[in-house]
Design a protein around this motif. Sequence first.
Motif, PDB file in Angstrom:
ATOM      1  N   PHE A  36       0.864  -1.184   0.000  1.00  0.00           N
ATOM      2  CA  PHE A  36       0.000   0.000   0.000  1.00  0.00           C
ATOM      3  C   PHE A  36       0.891   1.221   0.000  1.00  0.00           C
ATOM      4  CE2 PHE A  36       0.720  -0.484   4.549  1.00  0.00           C
ATOM      5  CZ  PHE A  36       0.764   0.814   5.034  1.00  0.00           C
ATOM      6  N   HIS A  37       0.313   2.401  -0.124  1.00  0.00           N
ATOM      7  CA  HIS A  37       1.128   3.606  -0.149  1.00  0.00           C
ATOM      8  C   HIS A  37       0.495   4.715   0.673  1.00  0.00           C
ATOM      9  CE1 HIS A  37      -1.715   4.641  -3.447  1.00  0.00           C
ATOM     10  NE2 HIS A  37      -1.487   5.885  -3.065  1.00  0.00           N
ATOM     11  N   VAL A  38       1.320   5.706   0.990  1.00  0.00           N
ATOM     12  CA  VAL A  38       0.905   6.878   1.757  1.00  0.00           C
ATOM     13  C   VAL A  38       1.235   8.106   0.928  1.00  0.00           C
ATOM     14  CG1 VAL A  38       1.226   8.195   3.887  1.00  0.00           C
ATOM     15  CG2 VAL A  38       1.402   5.680   3.926  1.00  0.00           C
ATOM     16  N   ASN A  39       0.264   8.977   0.734  1.00  0.00           N
ATOM     17  CA  ASN A  39       0.493  10.208  -0.017  1.00  0.00           C
ATOM     18  C   ASN A  39       0.918  11.336   0.914  1.00  0.00           C
ATOM     19  OD1 ASN A  39      -0.259   9.043  -2.485  1.00  0.00           O
ATOM     20  ND2 ASN A  39      -2.420   9.520  -2.167  1.00  0.00           N
ATOM     21  N   ARG A  40       1.598  12.312   0.346  1.00  0.00           N
ATOM     22  CA  ARG A  40       2.024  13.471   1.129  1.00  0.00           C
ATOM     23  C   ARG A  40       0.791  14.220   1.662  1.00  0.00           C
ATOM     24  NH1 ARG A  40       6.900  15.718   1.351  1.00  0.00           N
ATOM     25  NH2 ARG A  40       7.576  14.540  -0.495  1.00  0.00           N
ATOM     26  N   GLY A  41       0.825  14.534   2.941  1.00  0.00           N
ATOM     27  CA  GLY A  41      -0.277  15.260   3.562  1.00  0.00           C
ATOM     28  C   GLY A  41      -1.395  14.381   4.079  1.00  0.00           C
TER      29      GLY A  41
END
Length: 278
Positions: A36-41
């Motif tokens: 999975f991924h995490v976006n900025r902010g």
Amino acid sequence: MSGHPTRVGEHEPPILLFEAVVKRYGNVLALDGVHFHVNRGEVVCLIGPSGSGKSTLLRCANGLEAVDGGRVIFEGIDLVDRRTNLVQVRQRIGMVFQHFELFPHMTALRNVTSGLRTVRRMPRLEADARGLALLQKVGLVAKAGQHPAELSGGQQQRVAIARALAMEPDVMLFDEPTSALDPETIGEVLSVMKRLADEGMTMVVVTHEMDFARRVADWVVVFDRARVLEEGPPARIFEQPVVARTREFLSHLGWHADADDAGDGVARRFAPRERETS
């Protein structure tokens, strides 16, 4: 479900990406192809039963644990690559642990400024000014001269948050930050975290505080048995989970889709976030 939910920062490359991450401890598989991924902010909350791999993943996210397979990418840097300078990377990733990990012989202020002085070689006056500002931010400037033993658990955890913020990280990782606290001090720590979220800090939070995840997170990832069961916006995960195991987990915690209508308890602790739009 048609299309896909809009995510904060989805038009930019993710700040943190997990690709088929595998981690073993002997014969125990702690992470089994996590992706999975995490976006900025974004505020991303990791939920699921104890022992499902959530905390292990956080330790892999800043290189405290080496993975046995897959990749962890932070701001385009492959943490698995042996050429990567993990010491430099960790300066950009703040970590808050379950049990505070404060230096007992140092005052609150010295705990906050320790990294600034030893890693960044910042002059003491400048470091102290930043440290006091951060203690003010978490509501503890009056406790600057006290040692951890003189502080409550909630106060110690807020000092730990200020210490992590001192290095001006690009992302903050929280590993069950309220699990060691008594009920009276949980709220003060979660309130500080919510303020950080409102300010746009990128955060990955392992938590069993379902109300916090429901109201503060932008994205929720559900773990079980070393794998990601499902992920999505909190409204869908908490009100219309797709996977039966997710529904079972939430039911065991006493969570219901109409929890917002509860007359008391933690369901009213947080107002839903309202992001500022430019």
